[in-house]
Scaffold this motif. Structure first.
Motif, PDB file in Angstrom:
ATOM      1  N   GLU A  10      -4.454   1.583  -4.042  1.00  0.00           N
ATOM      2  CA  GLU A  10      -3.697   1.179  -2.910  1.00  0.00           C
ATOM      3  C   GLU A  10      -4.199   1.777  -1.468  1.00  0.00           C
ATOM      4  OE1 GLU A  10      -0.043   3.198  -4.216  1.00  0.00           O
ATOM      5  OE2 GLU A  10       0.686   1.388  -4.902  1.00  0.00           O
ATOM      6  N   SER A  39       4.621  -1.575  -1.188  1.00  0.00           N
ATOM      7  CA  SER A  39       5.489  -0.754  -1.774  1.00  0.00           C
ATOM      8  C   SER A  39       5.547   0.576  -0.929  1.00  0.00           C
ATOM      9  CB  SER A  39       4.846  -0.457  -3.303  1.00  0.00           C
ATOM     10  OG  SER A  39       3.658   0.314  -3.011  1.00  0.00           O
ATOM     11  N   ARG A  40       6.603   1.335  -0.947  1.00  0.00           N
ATOM     12  CA  ARG A  40       6.698   2.441  -0.042  1.00  0.00           C
ATOM     13  C   ARG A  40       6.412   3.796  -1.025  1.00  0.00           C
ATOM     14  NH1 ARG A  40       7.997   1.295   5.382  1.00  0.00           N
ATOM     15  NH2 ARG A  40       8.515  -0.833   5.341  1.00  0.00           N
TER      16      ARG A  40
END
Length: 159
Positions: A10, A39-40
C-alpha cells in the motif's frame, strides 16, 4: 524517482504522487471522480494499492491524447472487478477512441484553416464561418460585428 520496496503493498498519497508524477491534488481529484480508490488507515490516512500506479498511468496517458475523464472513468468501470488495465485493454479502448480523436483532429484542421479569415474579417458572422456560429441565420442577411436594425434608404423630401 523514489523507489518503493516491493514488499510494500500500500502506498501513501505522497508515495503514489512521487512515483506516478501526478500531483497530490490530482490524485485526490481522480479519486473523487472514481478513477482510483483508496482505503483509510486507523489514523484516517489514504492508502492506495500498488495497482493504482498503473491506473494513474492509464488515466494520464488517456488524458494526454484528449480523452475526457468521464470517458476514462466509464472505460475503467467496464473492466471486471475494477482490475487494472493491461495492454490488451489499452489496445481495445484506444481503438474505440480512435474515431473520437479523428473527429477532433478534423475540427482542429478546420479551425486552423479558417482562423485567418475569421480574424481578418472581425465580424464573426460570415456565411462561411465554421468557428463561432456555423448555423448563423442572421449572417445570411446582415454582416457586422453587431446586429443593427436594417436602415431604410432616406426618402426625398418633396418640399
Amino acid at each position: 524517482m523514489p523507489q518503493i520496496p516491493q514488499t510494500l503493498h500500500e502506498l501513501s498519497v505522497g508515495q503514489l504522487s512521487a512515483r506516478s508524477g501526478a500531483a497530490v491534488s490530482a490524485l485526490h481529484f481522480y479519486e473523487s471522480k472514481g478513477l482510483i480508490t483508496s482505503s483509510r488507515t486507523s489514523g484516517n490516512q489514504r492508502r492506495y494499492s500498488r495497482d493504482a500506479l498503473r491506473r494513474v498511468a492509464f488515466v494520464r496517458a488517456a488524458q494526454r491524447v484528449g480523452i475526457p475523464l468521464a470517458t476514462i472513468r466509464d472505460a475503467l468501470a467496464e473492466l471486471p472487478d475494477e482490475r487494472t488495465p493491461n495492454r490488451e485493454d489499452w489496445a481495445r479502448l484506444s481503438e474505440a477512441w480512435r474515431k473520437e480523436l479523428d473527429d477532433r483532429i478534423g475540427q482542429l484542421h478546420r479551425l486552423r484553416d479558417h482562423l485567418t479569415d475569421c480574424i481578418g474579417c472581425g465580424c464573426l458572422s460570415l456565411e462561411t464561418c465554421v468557428l463561432s456560429n456555423p448555423d448563423d441565420i442572421s449572417g445570411e442577411r446582415i454582416t457586422g460585428s453587431r446586429l443593427m436594425p436594417e436602415r431604410k434608404p432616406p426618402t426625398e423630401d418633396p418640399a
